[in-house]
Motif scaffolding. Structure first.
Motif, PDB file in Angstrom:
ATOM      1  N   TRP A 176     -33.422  42.183  54.208  1.00 52.16           N
ATOM      2  CA  TRP A 176     -32.449  42.478  53.153  1.00 52.16           C
ATOM      3  C   TRP A 176     -32.725  43.857  52.552  1.00 52.16           C
ATOM      4  O   TRP A 176     -31.799  44.637  52.325  1.00 52.16           O
ATOM      5  CB  TRP A 176     -32.494  41.415  52.064  1.00 52.16           C
ATOM      6  N   GLY A 177     -33.988  44.169  52.301  1.00 52.99           N
ATOM      7  CA  GLY A 177     -34.330  45.487  51.753  1.00 52.99           C
ATOM      8  C   GLY A 177     -33.955  46.600  52.710  1.00 52.99           C
ATOM      9  O   GLY A 177     -33.384  47.622  52.316  1.00 52.99           O
ATOM     10  N   LEU A 178     -34.264  46.407  53.986  1.00 47.42           N
ATOM     11  CA  LEU A 178     -33.908  47.404  54.990  1.00 47.42           C
ATOM     12  C   LEU A 178     -32.389  47.515  55.103  1.00 47.42           C
ATOM     13  O   LEU A 178     -31.849  48.618  55.248  1.00 47.42           O
ATOM     14  CB  LEU A 178     -34.538  47.050  56.340  1.00 47.42           C
ATOM     15  N   GLY A 179     -31.700  46.375  55.004  1.00 49.89           N
ATOM     16  CA  GLY A 179     -30.237  46.384  55.036  1.00 49.89           C
ATOM     17  C   GLY A 179     -29.661  47.181  53.877  1.00 49.89           C
ATOM     18  O   GLY A 179     -28.741  47.987  54.056  1.00 49.89           O
ATOM     19  N   LEU A 180     -30.209  46.974  52.682  1.00 50.73           N
ATOM     20  CA  LEU A 180     -29.750  47.751  51.517  1.00 50.73           C
ATOM     21  C   LEU A 180     -30.020  49.239  51.715  1.00 50.73           C
ATOM     22  O   LEU A 180     -29.192  50.080  51.357  1.00 50.73           O
ATOM     23  CB  LEU A 180     -30.437  47.257  50.238  1.00 50.73           C
ATOM     24  N   ALA A 181     -31.173  49.558  52.299  1.00 49.99           N
ATOM     25  CA  ALA A 181     -31.496  50.966  52.559  1.00 49.99           C
ATOM     26  C   ALA A 181     -30.487  51.575  53.531  1.00 49.99           C
ATOM     27  O   ALA A 181     -29.992  52.691  53.309  1.00 49.99           O
ATOM     28  CB  ALA A 181     -32.918  51.089  53.107  1.00 49.99           C
ATOM     29  N   PHE A 182     -30.139  50.843  54.591  1.00 45.73           N
ATOM     30  CA  PHE A 182     -29.164  51.377  55.547  1.00 45.73           C
ATOM     31  C   PHE A 182     -27.782  51.529  54.910  1.00 45.73           C
ATOM     32  O   PHE A 182     -27.066  52.489  55.216  1.00 45.73           O
ATOM     33  CB  PHE A 182     -29.087  50.511  56.810  1.00 45.73           C
TER      34      PHE A 182
END
Length: 160
Positions: A37-43
């Motif tokens: 989820w964190g990586l998704g938000l970053a992308f």
């Protein structure tokens, strides 16, 4: 430099909040889920940058590259798709692998921008910016691989 802090906060916030919640509820933490989820938000954040800072992104590309604006929008859409896929359990591992690939293939644009002091997000500082950007890229790659691609044993992540 503020941008790097923002990226790190976006990346780590879901996992940090999950750990806090789990501590109070005495529940295990699904590290893969919240790391994705964190990586998704970053992308998704990176995608927004491609849309609202298109001109700065174009400056980061070498002059010989054709269709720069189209390329910026196209890569932004790819980042959006990766970001969304990181929220869907079925697609998380593949999305994280694609994310790692993107971090690797986009890095030459960061090198070009830093060496030519163009673009945004600190590239104007020149080559010294790579001393910050390269570790950030490595952090993003490590995050994607170790926390999203490799599956964690949830039993070892229980808070007792």
């Amino acid at each position: 430099m503020l941008m790097l802090i923002i990226i790190f906060l976006i990346l780590s916030s879901p996992l940090a909040l999950a750990f806090v919640y789990a501590k109070f509820k005495k529940l295990p933490v699904d590290i893969n889920k919240y790391a994705c989820w964190g990586l998704g938000l970053a992308f998704i954040f990176f995608f927004i940058g491609h849309i609202v800072k298109t001109d700065g992104m174009v400056e980061m590309l070498p002059p010989w590259l054709p269709l720069k604006v189209t390329l910026i929008y196209f890569t932004g859409v790819i980042e959006l798709l990766v970001g969304i896929a990181l929220f869907i359990p079925k697609w998380q591992t593949l999305a994280a692998k694609v994310g790692i690939f993107l971090f690797v293939i986009f890095f030459p644009a960061n090198i070009y921008a830093a060496l030519n002091s163009v673009g945004l997000g600190g590239h104007q500082l020149g080559p010294v910016y790579l001393l910050i950007r390269a570790p950030l890229q490595m952090l993003l790659i490590a995050w994607a691989y170790f926390l999203c691609v490799k599956k964690q044993d949830h039993k070892t992540n229980k808070h007792t």
